[in-house]
Motif scaffolding. Structure first.
Motif, PDB file in Angstrom:
ATOM      1  N   UNK A  37      12.350   5.507  11.176  1.00 56.01           N
ATOM      2  CA  UNK A  37      11.233   5.388  10.244  1.00 56.01           C
ATOM      3  C   UNK A  37      11.426   6.351   9.075  1.00 56.01           C
ATOM      4  N   UNK A  38      10.729   6.035   7.987  1.00 60.41           N
ATOM      5  CA  UNK A  38      10.624   6.911   6.821  1.00 60.41           C
ATOM      6  C   UNK A  38       9.149   7.082   6.500  1.00 60.41           C
ATOM      7  N   UNK A  39       8.804   8.213   5.920  1.00 56.25           N
ATOM      8  CA  UNK A  39       7.447   8.419   5.428  1.00 56.25           C
ATOM      9  C   UNK A  39       7.312   7.876   4.017  1.00 56.25           C
ATOM     10  N   UNK A  40       6.222   7.190   3.744  1.00 54.38           N
ATOM     11  CA  UNK A  40       5.963   6.656   2.420  1.00 54.38           C
ATOM     12  C   UNK A  40       5.229   7.713   1.603  1.00 54.38           C
ATOM     13  N   UNK A  41       5.774   8.063   0.446  1.00 54.18           N
ATOM     14  CA  UNK A  41       5.105   9.029  -0.427  1.00 54.18           C
ATOM     15  C   UNK A  41       3.972   8.369  -1.194  1.00 54.18           C
ATOM     16  N   UNK A  42       4.256   7.183  -1.760  1.00 52.72           N
ATOM     17  CA  UNK A  42       3.231   6.490  -2.528  1.00 52.72           C
ATOM     18  C   UNK A  42       3.616   5.029  -2.692  1.00 52.72           C
ATOM     19  N   UNK A  43       2.605   4.215  -2.905  1.00 47.85           N
ATOM     20  CA  UNK A  43       2.826   2.802  -3.226  1.00 47.85           C
ATOM     21  C   UNK A  43       1.577   2.290  -3.920  1.00 47.85           C
ATOM     22  N   UNK A  44       1.800   1.506  -4.961  1.00 47.22           N
ATOM     23  CA  UNK A  44       0.703   0.927  -5.730  1.00 47.22           C
ATOM     24  C   UNK A  44       1.014  -0.531  -5.998  1.00 47.22           C
ATOM     25  N   UNK A  45      -0.002  -1.362  -5.828  1.00 47.23           N
ATOM     26  CA  UNK A  45       0.107  -2.778  -6.191  1.00 47.23           C
ATOM     27  C   UNK A  45      -0.955  -3.032  -7.252  1.00 47.23           C
ATOM     28  N   UNK A  46      -0.513  -3.539  -8.376  1.00 42.06           N
ATOM     29  CA  UNK A  46      -1.440  -3.952  -9.421  1.00 42.06           C
ATOM     30  C   UNK A  46      -1.539  -5.468  -9.313  1.00 42.06           C
ATOM     31  N   UNK A  47      -2.725  -5.936  -8.944  1.00 45.71           N
ATOM     32  CA  UNK A  47      -2.940  -7.341  -8.627  1.00 45.71           C
ATOM     33  C   UNK A  47      -3.869  -7.984  -9.660  1.00 45.71           C
ATOM     34  N   UNK A  48      -3.309  -8.788 -10.571  1.00 46.55           N
ATOM     35  CA  UNK A  48      -4.164  -9.513 -11.516  1.00 46.55           C
ATOM     36  C   UNK A  48      -4.804 -10.732 -10.844  1.00 46.55           C
ATOM     37  N   UNK A  49      -5.500 -11.530 -11.605  1.00 45.20           N
ATOM     38  CA  UNK A  49      -6.181 -12.700 -11.045  1.00 45.20           C
ATOM     39  C   UNK A  49      -5.225 -13.613 -10.281  1.00 45.20           C
ATOM     40  N   UNK A  50      -4.021 -13.830 -10.802  1.00 48.66           N
ATOM     41  CA  UNK A  50      -3.024 -14.657 -10.131  1.00 48.66           C
ATOM     42  C   UNK A  50      -2.146 -13.762  -9.262  1.00 48.66           C
ATOM     43  N   UNK A  51      -2.200 -13.903  -7.937  1.00 50.41           N
ATOM     44  CA  UNK A  51      -1.406 -13.045  -7.045  1.00 50.41           C
ATOM     45  C   UNK A  51       0.099 -13.061  -7.357  1.00 50.41           C
ATOM     46  N   UNK A  52       0.598 -14.152  -7.912  1.00 51.31           N
ATOM     47  CA  UNK A  52       2.027 -14.230  -8.210  1.00 51.31           C
ATOM     48  C   UNK A  52       2.424 -13.338  -9.380  1.00 51.31           C
ATOM     49  N   UNK A  53       1.450 -12.795 -10.101  1.00 58.49           N
ATOM     50  CA  UNK A  53       1.730 -11.884 -11.211  1.00 58.49           C
ATOM     51  C   UNK A  53       1.596 -10.415 -10.794  1.00 58.49           C
TER      52      UNK A  53
END
Length: 182
Positions: A37-53
């Motif tokens: 395993x690895x520790x996750x430092x950070x993660x961000x998802x920017x989700x506009x109206x269309x999930x595919x974007x």
């Protein structure tokens, strides 16, 4: 193309590290698999109206590697493998999300040890829901297979019985939970 995912909400999602994990497996002596395993430092998802974007960026703390063997972990942190003194993190930045045959894929650039290569994660949505504290959560799993040598992780040892100590293919699995930011 716009898709509809029940429960999906646009906005910025941040990783919940207490409910997320990055794991890997690789062949050892060509007869078994070592997992870690690895520790996750950070993660961000920017989700506009269309999930595919949607866009994804994530950083993993390489020095946090844990394979249940302190000596092996120290070797993996060394210049023979990850060289965590010079390269303390792995990064992933998405370049696109797509659907093929009903399956979701996230394409992006994975950077390990100063080398960036395109990879594709197959994504499986776990769903959406509200926790007891009023936070809106999402869960997903994603998997890819990389050739570690493509990222400069080339150390190996020949075995007397034939073959090598460490396989080339590494399966990376992400089990992630995130919170929608208010």
């Amino acid at each position: 193309m716009t898709i509809d995912i029940p429960g999906y909400r646009a906005g910025t999602w941040t990783l919940d590290p207490a409910h997320s994990e990055v794991t890997f497996s690789v062949r050892h002596m060509m007869i078994s698999k070592v997992r870690g395993t690895f520790g996750v430092k950070s993660a961000t998802i920017v989700a506009p109206e269309n999930p595919l974007d949607a866009t994804v960026s994530a950083t993993v703390d390489v020095a946090s590697i844990d394979t249940n063997d302190e000596n092996r972990d120290a070797h993996l942190r060394s210049a023979d493998f990850f060289d965590t003194e010079e390269h303390p993190t792995m990064e992933f930045v998405s370049t696109g999300t797509r659907i093929e045959g009903g399956d979701f894929f996230v394409d992006g650039d994975l950077s390990i040890r100063g080398v960036s290569k395109p990879v594709t994660f197959e994504l499986e949505f776990g769903g959406f829901g509200q926790d007891p504290y009023g936070n809106y959560k999402a869960g997903a799993s994603a998997t890819t297979v990389i050739n570690r040598e493509d990222f400069g992780l080339t150390w190996n040892a020949a075995l007397e019985t034939g073959g090598v100590l460490v396989g080339k293919d590494v399966t990376i699995t992400l089990d992630l939970q995130g919170s929608l930011q208010a």
